[in-house]
Design an enzyme around this catalytic site. Structure first.
Site, mmCIF file in Angstrom:
data_model
loop_
_atom_site.group_PDB
_atom_site.id
_atom_site.type_symbol
_atom_site.label_atom_id
_atom_site.label_comp_id
_atom_site.label_asym_id
_atom_site.label_seq_id
_atom_site.Cartn_x
_atom_site.Cartn_y
_atom_site.Cartn_z
ATOM 1 N N ASN A 8 0.884 -1.174 0.000
ATOM 2 C CA ASN A 8 0.000 0.000 0.000
ATOM 3 C C ASN A 8 0.913 1.211 0.000
ATOM 4 O OD1 ASN A 8 -1.854 1.995 0.413
ATOM 5 N ND2 ASN A 8 -2.785 1.082 2.219
ATOM 6 N N ARG A 89 -2.419 -2.133 -3.657
ATOM 7 C CA ARG A 89 -3.644 -1.353 -3.485
ATOM 8 C C ARG A 89 -3.537 -0.116 -4.374
ATOM 9 N NH1 ARG A 89 -5.637 2.497 1.384
ATOM 10 N NH2 ARG A 89 -7.721 2.762 0.558
ATOM 11 N N HIS A 178 -13.104 2.495 -0.828
ATOM 12 C CA HIS A 178 -13.180 1.472 0.233
ATOM 13 C C HIS A 178 -13.796 0.174 -0.289
ATOM 14 C CE1 HIS A 178 -13.353 4.786 3.557
ATOM 15 N NE2 HIS A 178 -12.126 4.343 3.430
ATOM 16 N N HIS A 206 -18.307 1.555 6.942
ATOM 17 C CA HIS A 206 -16.851 1.588 7.152
ATOM 18 C C HIS A 206 -16.533 2.930 7.793
ATOM 19 C CE1 HIS A 206 -12.544 0.757 5.854
ATOM 20 N NE2 HIS A 206 -12.513 2.030 6.216
ATOM 21 N N ARG A 239 -11.938 15.147 6.716
ATOM 22 C CA ARG A 239 -12.686 15.475 5.486
ATOM 23 C C ARG A 239 -14.124 15.845 5.826
ATOM 24 N NH1 ARG A 239 -11.144 10.045 2.369
ATOM 25 N NH2 ARG A 239 -9.509 9.729 3.908
ATOM 26 N N ASP A 280 -9.322 12.743 15.771
ATOM 27 C CA ASP A 280 -9.307 11.392 16.345
ATOM 28 C C ASP A 280 -10.562 11.181 17.191
ATOM 29 O OD1 ASP A 280 -8.730 9.219 18.264
ATOM 30 O OD2 ASP A 280 -6.769 9.241 17.299
ATOM 31 N N GLY A 330 -15.986 2.023 13.715
ATOM 32 C CA GLY A 330 -17.067 1.040 13.621
ATOM 33 C C GLY A 330 -16.801 -0.200 14.459
ATOM 34 N N GLU A 331 -15.524 -0.601 14.534
ATOM 35 C CA GLU A 331 -15.193 -1.821 15.281
ATOM 36 C C GLU A 331 -15.038 -1.567 16.777
ATOM 37 O OE1 GLU A 331 -11.705 -3.705 13.522
ATOM 38 O OE2 GLU A 331 -12.488 -3.246 11.535
ATOM 39 N N ASN A 332 -14.619 -0.333 17.124
ATOM 40 C CA ASN A 332 -14.187 -0.101 18.517
ATOM 41 C C ASN A 332 -15.040 0.830 19.346
ATOM 42 O OD1 ASN A 332 -11.693 -1.665 18.442
ATOM 43 N ND2 ASN A 332 -11.064 -0.160 16.923
ATOM 44 N N GLU A 382 -8.331 -5.349 4.736
ATOM 45 C CA GLU A 382 -8.146 -5.002 3.329
ATOM 46 C C GLU A 382 -6.935 -5.708 2.733
ATOM 47 O OE1 GLU A 382 -8.900 -0.814 4.721
ATOM 48 O OE2 GLU A 382 -9.498 -0.565 2.634
HETATM 49 P P1 AMP Z 1 -8.893 3.591 10.950
HETATM 50 O O1 AMP Z 1 -8.717 4.655 9.899
HETATM 51 O O2 AMP Z 1 -9.772 2.472 10.507
HETATM 52 O O3 AMP Z 1 -7.583 3.124 11.544
HETATM 53 O O4 AMP Z 1 -9.689 4.289 12.188
HETATM 54 C C1 AMP Z 1 -9.133 5.365 12.895
HETATM 55 C C2 AMP Z 1 -10.213 5.949 13.798
HETATM 56 O O5 AMP Z 1 -10.669 4.942 14.715
HETATM 57 C C3 AMP Z 1 -9.728 7.128 14.656
HETATM 58 O O6 AMP Z 1 -10.688 8.172 14.633
HETATM 59 C C4 AMP Z 1 -9.666 6.512 16.032
HETATM 60 O O7 AMP Z 1 -9.900 7.476 17.039
HETATM 61 C C5 AMP Z 1 -10.808 5.541 15.988
HETATM 62 N N1 AMP Z 1 -10.740 4.573 17.080
HETATM 63 C C6 AMP Z 1 -9.824 3.611 17.305
HETATM 64 N N2 AMP Z 1 -10.094 2.973 18.472
HETATM 65 C C7 AMP Z 1 -11.192 3.553 18.997
HETATM 66 C C8 AMP Z 1 -11.968 3.367 20.190
HETATM 67 N N3 AMP Z 1 -11.652 2.427 21.078
HETATM 68 N N4 AMP Z 1 -13.054 4.163 20.366
HETATM 69 C C9 AMP Z 1 -13.373 5.118 19.487
HETATM 70 N N5 AMP Z 1 -12.694 5.340 18.346
HETATM 71 C C10 AMP Z 1 -11.628 4.575 18.099
#
Ligand code: AMP
Length: 398
Positions: A8, A89, A178, A206, A239, A280, A330-332, A382
């Protein structure tokens, strides 16, 4: 045994993973960064530990040499046992590329030619391809496009209502991004609910630093929230997502913004960063909890935009069987998932708060057993998807 090196490539760095396709396990991964700066850095890790190399890295070709050295330092001589294939990628495939493609000179040139559609990404992807072909001249290279999965969108989804001839001449339309993640997650979601992909209506969310949603019917992308570039749609880390284009004319006339200033503003200084002062999500959430009104508004705008697309996609698809959350947020973030789906019981969406709060890492269901729509969290991968598509493309060509 077959190993795929997934690359990538950015303008001053590239990430890589070496994947054993028999087990789909990562054998090694790393990052080569500060390419073109006075001091470059290659950080490599595998099961035995990490190794780094610090020295000037003039360009991507030297970057691949540094990567191979870092591999050698950790006991793997890629010169002697090269990967079976390299998967790249590539962000923008335009209209031309609707499937992963084996690289030859013509394909590489076409990726460079699409740079005007993705000026930040495609030139860097191209540099990575050229350099990797020099490093591994005897193995097949495959390009996997972020846009390709969305080439199935109907014309009414991808057409902007502007002058038709102008749009055609300058290739202005929605492409969507994506795609690798939306494809991987929708397939994994179908496997999780143990139903054929072809029977499922799905909405994939996503939500990472970049964010997009996708309406998928029977495994086929029907619409997605990003547009001609990865700027349209949802609120992202830096963005803006959707903005009335007239706001830009206004800024241009009143505040003297040129095209590049507007590009910078909307791509790098907007979204969560623009509203809350940090891009963040963890920091935005913390600030909002501490009572920061700007951070709270940023969250409210963020959630509302997602709900806006959710409503639209439920209508386009005529309902949904699965909603799948993925990527960093979405995951966390159980809070984000709960807020996005708050009060939607009338639509048959019921979240189980305990399941939603579980800090489980793998694919999981967060809806209650009586929810008409299955709400899932599916970690995206990915790199693995690129590796799979690389092998499928090579086998398909044999
Ligand atoms: P990615 O681009 O998929 O790596 O996602 C980055 C984003 O995920 C950032 O805004 C992080 O703050 C957010 N993120 C990672 N862990 C957590 C968490 N435990 N709770 C909320 N947001 C998270």
């Amino acid at each position: 045994m077959s190993y795929v090196l997934v690359v990538n490539s950015g303008s001053s760095s590239f990430k890589y993973q070496l994947i054993n396709m028999a087990t789909e396990a990562r054998v090694a991964s790393g990052l080569v960064e500060r390419i073109g700066e006075p001091m470059g850095l290659a950080v490599h890790s595998n099961v035995d530990g990490t190794s780094d190399i610090e020295r000037p890295i003039a360009d991507h070709t030297e970057g691949f040499a540094a990567m191979m050295e870092a591999f050698a330092k950790s006991g793997h001589d890629l010169g002697e046992t090269p990967p079976s294939a390299v998967g790249h990628r590539v962000v923008h495939g335009g209209k031309r590329f609707f499937a992963p493609t084996i690289v030859d000179d013509d394909v590489a040139w076409n990726i460079n030619d699409l740079s005007e559609l993705a000026p930040l990404h495609n030139p860097a992807n191209y540099q990575g391809i050229v350099a990797a072909r020099i490093a591994f001249p005897d193995v097949p290279h495959v390009v996997v496009f972020d846009t390709a999965f969305h080439q199935t969108m109907p014309a009414e989804a991808y057409t902007y209502a502007i002058d038709r001839e102008l749009a055609e001449r300058y290739r202005v339309r929605k492409y969507g991004f994506h795609g690798t993640s939306h494809k991987f997650v929708s397939e994994a979601a179908a496997a999780f609910v143990e139903r054929p992909l072809s029977e499922l209506k799905q909405i994939v969310l996503h939500l990472g630093n970049g964010a997009s949603m996708c309406a998928i019917d029977g495994g086929v992308s029907q619409d997605t929230s990003m547009g001609m570039t990865p700027l349209q749609g949802l609120v992202m880390g830096t963005r803006s997502g959707d903005v009335d284009p007239s706001a830009l004319f206004h800024l241009s006339r009143k505040a003297g913004f040129e095209a590049d200033d507007l590009d910078e503003l909307l791509n790098r200084r907007s979204g969560l960063l623009g509203l809350a002062g940090t891009g963040d999500m963890r920091d935005v959430s913390r600030l909002a909890e501490e009572g920061d009104a700007h951070a709270q508004l940023a969250l409210d705008v963020y959630h509302r935009r997602i709900r806006h697309y959710l409503g639209a996609y439920l209508v386009h698809l005529g309902g949904a069987d699965v909603l799948a959350f993925t990527a960093g947020i979405g995951e966390n973030s159980p809070e984000t998932r709960a807020e996005v789906l708050r009060g939607l019981e009338w639509l048959g969406i019921r979240i189980d708060p305990e399941r939603n709060a579980l800090p489980n890492r793998g694919p999981r269901r967060i809806s209650s057993d009586d929810s008409a729509i299955d709400v899932l969290v599916i970690p995206t991968d990915e790199e693995l998807e690129i590796a799979r598509q690389t092998i499928e493309t090579i086998e398909g060509a044999e």
